[in-house]
Design an enzyme around this catalytic site. Structure first.
Site, PDB file in Angstrom:
ATOM      1  N   ILE A 112     -20.524  17.753  25.032  1.00 59.55           N
ATOM      2  CA  ILE A 112     -19.738  18.148  23.858  1.00 59.55           C
ATOM      3  C   ILE A 112     -20.608  17.969  22.624  1.00 59.55           C
ATOM      4  O   ILE A 112     -21.178  16.900  22.399  1.00 59.55           O
ATOM      5  CB  ILE A 112     -18.473  17.267  23.714  1.00 59.55           C
ATOM      6  CG1 ILE A 112     -17.624  17.302  24.999  1.00 59.55           C
ATOM      7  CG2 ILE A 112     -17.644  17.702  22.497  1.00 59.55           C
ATOM      8  CD1 ILE A 112     -17.058  18.631  25.362  1.00 59.55           C
ATOM      9  N   GLY A 121     -22.622  13.986  19.403  1.00 54.88           N
ATOM     10  CA  GLY A 121     -22.404  14.669  20.678  1.00 54.88           C
ATOM     11  C   GLY A 121     -22.115  13.629  21.746  1.00 54.88           C
ATOM     12  O   GLY A 121     -22.251  12.433  21.519  1.00 54.88           O
ATOM     13  N   LYS A 122     -21.697  14.062  22.909  1.00 53.72           N
ATOM     14  CA  LYS A 122     -21.483  13.137  24.032  1.00 53.72           C
ATOM     15  C   LYS A 122     -21.433  13.935  25.321  1.00 53.72           C
ATOM     16  O   LYS A 122     -21.044  15.113  25.305  1.00 53.72           O
ATOM     17  CB  LYS A 122     -20.155  12.388  23.854  1.00 53.72           C
ATOM     18  CG  LYS A 122     -20.052  11.108  24.648  1.00 53.72           C
ATOM     19  CD  LYS A 122     -20.852  10.019  23.973  1.00 53.72           C
ATOM     20  CE  LYS A 122     -20.586   8.659  24.499  1.00 53.72           C
ATOM     21  NZ  LYS A 122     -20.980   7.639  23.512  1.00 53.72           N
ATOM     22  N   GLY A 123     -21.805  13.308  26.417  1.00 53.10           N
ATOM     23  CA  GLY A 123     -21.755  14.008  27.701  1.00 53.10           C
ATOM     24  C   GLY A 123     -21.297  13.083  28.799  1.00 53.10           C
ATOM     25  O   GLY A 123     -21.060  11.896  28.575  1.00 53.10           O
TER      26      GLY A 123
END
Ligand code: GLU
Length: 461
Positions: free
Chosen positions: A88, A133-135
Site C-alpha cells: 500500500i 507505505g506498508k506491505g
C-alpha cells in the site's frame, strides 16, 4: 458531524469524531471495529483542529495506490502454495513511500492501509523526507523452513518490484520480517535490475544486515527511539527514568531492545508478556538475560523457572509466571505495548494500573481502550511519536547507501536523538497550542507539515 468529548481526570479533553463529513463523502463502511476507519477518524479529528484544506483531507483519507498480489512458492515437499501479498502506497508528498512489510497470518487489506497511513504521519512528524507505505504477506513464518522463507521473500519482492524502487518506495522490516529477509529482498531486486544500476538497487530496502549496506544501530533503533522519547517526555510528567517501573507487552525486536536500553538507564522492568506467556518480578527482570532466553526458546515462557529472588534496585535471574489479567494489573509507572495492533481494548485498559502508556507498537490501543485510559487520567504517548525511531534510522541507512558513507553507532544515536527530541517537542507544542490530547497533537503536528507542503506544491494539473 457528531463529536464525543471525553474529559480526563487531569482536565484534558479528547474529541472523538464519528462519521466525519469526509468519511461520508468517501462512503466508508460503518464498522467501528475497522482499524482503517479508526485511523482515518483520528487523522480527520486532528485536521479539524487545524482547519486543514478539504482537498488535503480527501487525499489523505485514502492511499494513492493499493496493490494486491498472488504468487506461488515451492514448498520443501515439492508442492506449490499460493500466497497473498500487499503493498500500500499511502502518500508521497514529502518523498518516496516508506514503510515495512510484515509476514503474519492476520495481514488484511484495511490493516495494511492503516499502517501505511500511520507511516505518512510518522515520517512527517519526525521530519524525514519520506511519505508512507506498508506491505505484507499473509503467512505464518514460524511454520516455514529457512529455504521456504527465502523463496517466499524473493517471490514477494519480484511480485512488487515494478512498483517499488530506491526513489519510489522503500520497504523495511516489520512484524515477522528480519534483516536476513531484507538481504534476500535486496539481492532479488538488484539481480533483476539493469547491470549498471545493480549496486544502487541496494537502497530499495532498509533494515539490511550491517555487512550488506545496513546501518549501525538500525536493529535496536525502534527501542532506542522509545527510550529517547521517554527520557524527553517523562520529566514533564514527574516520573524520573532512574528507578521507574515498567511493564512490557511483547518482547520482539522493539521491546527486547527498549527493555534492555531502559534497564541500562536505571528503569526496573517488573512484568513482561508475549505470545508464550506472562512473567513478573517486582524486584526487576533482567532484560539482557530474558533476551538470551527468548532467542534460545522462542518466548518468555520458562524464564520463570528461576526463582524470583532479586532484591533492592538490582535484577534477579527469574520471575514468576502470572495470568494475562495479573500482568495487566501489575502496578507500574509506564506500560509499553510493543506487540500488535488493537491489543489494549476497554477491558485491558480497565485492568491497567499505570501513569503512562508509551505506544511502541503501531496502533496498540483501540478507541475503547484509548477512551478508558483517558477517563482514568493515564497519559498516552502516541505511536507515531514513540515508535518513529525505526524509520528514522532507516532514513540514515538510505542516506549512507546513497552517499557511500558508513556512520558509526555514536553518530546514528546522536542523530536519532535529535529527531526524536524534535518530534516530542513539536507534539508538546501542538498540545499546548490546541489544548488537546497528545495523540491528536502528534497528528496535528504531522498534518501541519504535510499541509504546508501541499500549499506550496499545489495539486496537479
Ligand atoms: N516497520 C517499522 C515501522 O512501522 C519501520 C519502517 C521503516 O523502517 O521503513 O515504523
Amino acid at each position: 458531524m457528531t463529536t464525543v468529548t471525553t474529559q480526563a481526570a487531569n482536565g484534558i479533553k479528547t474529541q472523538a469524531t464519528t462519521r466525519d463529513p469526509v468519511i461520508e463523502e468517501l462512503n466508508f463502511p460503518d464498522d467501528p471495529d475497522n482499524l482503517y476507519l479508526q485511523t482515518v477518524s483520528t487523522m480527520l479529528g486532528a485536521a479539524d483542529m487545524l482547519d486543514l484544506k478539504h482537498r488535503v483531507r480527501i487525499i489523505l483519507a485514502q492511499p494513492k495506490n493499493e496493490v494486491m498480489v498472488h504468487f506461488p512458492v515451492r514448498m520443501d515437499d515439492g508442492h506449490h502454495k499460493l500466497f497473498k501479498g500487499y503493498r500500500i502506497q499511502h502518500n508521497n508528498a514529502l518523498g518516496p513511500y516508506k514503510g515495512g512489510f510484515r509476514f503474519h497470518e492476520n495481514v488484511h487489506l484495511d490493516d495494511v492501509k492503516s499502517l501505511a497511513l500511520l507511516m505518512t504521519m510518522k515520517c512527517a512528524l519526525v521530519r524525514i523526507p519520506f511519505g508512507g507505505g506498508k506491505g505484507g504477506v499473509k503467512c505464518d513464518p514460524r511454520t516455514l523452513s529457512t529455504a521456504e522463507l527465502e523463496r517466499l521473500s524473493r517471490r514477494y519482492c519480484s511480485a512488487i518490484a515494478p512498483i517499488i524502487g530506491p526513489e519510489i518506495d522503500i520497504p523495511a522490516p516489520d512484524v515477522g520480517t528480519t534483516p536476513q529477509i531484507m538481504a534476500w529482498f535486496a539481492d532479488t531486486y538488484m539481480m533483476s535490475n539493469e547491470a549498471g544500476e545493480a549496486h544502487d538497487g541496494i537502497r530499495v530496502v532498509t533494515g539490511k544486515p550491517v555487512e550488506f549496506g545496513g546501518s549501525a544501530g538500525r536493529e535496536k533503533a525502534t527501542g532506542q527511539g522509545v527510550a529517547d522519547t521517554l527520557a524527553e517526555m517523562l520529566p514533564g510528567i514527574n516520573i524520573p527514568v532512574q528507578g521507574m517501573t515498567v511493564s512490557l507487552l511483547g518482547f520482539g525486536n522493539v521491546n527486547s531492545w527498549g527493555g534492555r536500553i531502559l534497564q541500562d538507564m536505571g528503569a526496573k522492568i517488573t512484568a513482561v508478556m508475549d505470545h508464550t506467556g506472562a512473567i513478573r518480578n517486582e524486584s526487576g527482570i533482567d532484560c539482557h538475560a530474558l533476551a538470551e532466553h527468548c532467542s534460545r526458546t522462542g518466548g518468555v515462557k520458562g524464564f520463570g523457572d528461576g526463582a524470583a529472588t532479586g532484591s533492592g534496585g538490582g535484577t534477579s535471574t527469574g520471575a514468576e509466571e502470572v495470568s494475562e489479567e495479573d500482568f495487566y494489573r501489575t502496578k507500574v509507572d509506564v506500560f509499553i505495548p510493543g506487540a500488535l495492533e488493537q491489543m489494549v481494548k476497554a477491558k485491558q485498559a480497565e485492568w491497567l494500573d499505570c501513569k503512562v502508556v508509551a505506544e511502541a507498537a503501531n496502533a496498540p490501543c483501540d478507541p475503547s481502550g484509548d477512551r478508558k485510559l483517558t477517563e482514568k487520567g493515564v497519559e498516552v504517548l502516541p505511536a507515531i511519536l514513540v515508535n518513529a525511531g525505526g524509520v528514522t534510522v532507516s532514513y540514515f541507512e538510505w542516506l549512507q547507501n546513497k552517499t557511500s558513507q558508513v556512520w558509526d553507532g555514536e553518530r546514528v544515536d546522536r542523530e536519532l536523538n535529535r529527531h526524536m527530541v524534535g518530534a516530542a517537542r513539536r507534539t508538546l507544542a501542538a498540545r499546548t497550542r490546541l489544548g488537546c490530547d497528545l495523540r491528536s497533537a502528534a497528528f496535528a503536528a504531522a498534518l501541519e507539515h504535510i499541509g504546508s507542503v501541499y500549499k506550496v506544491r499545489g495539486i496537479f494539473p
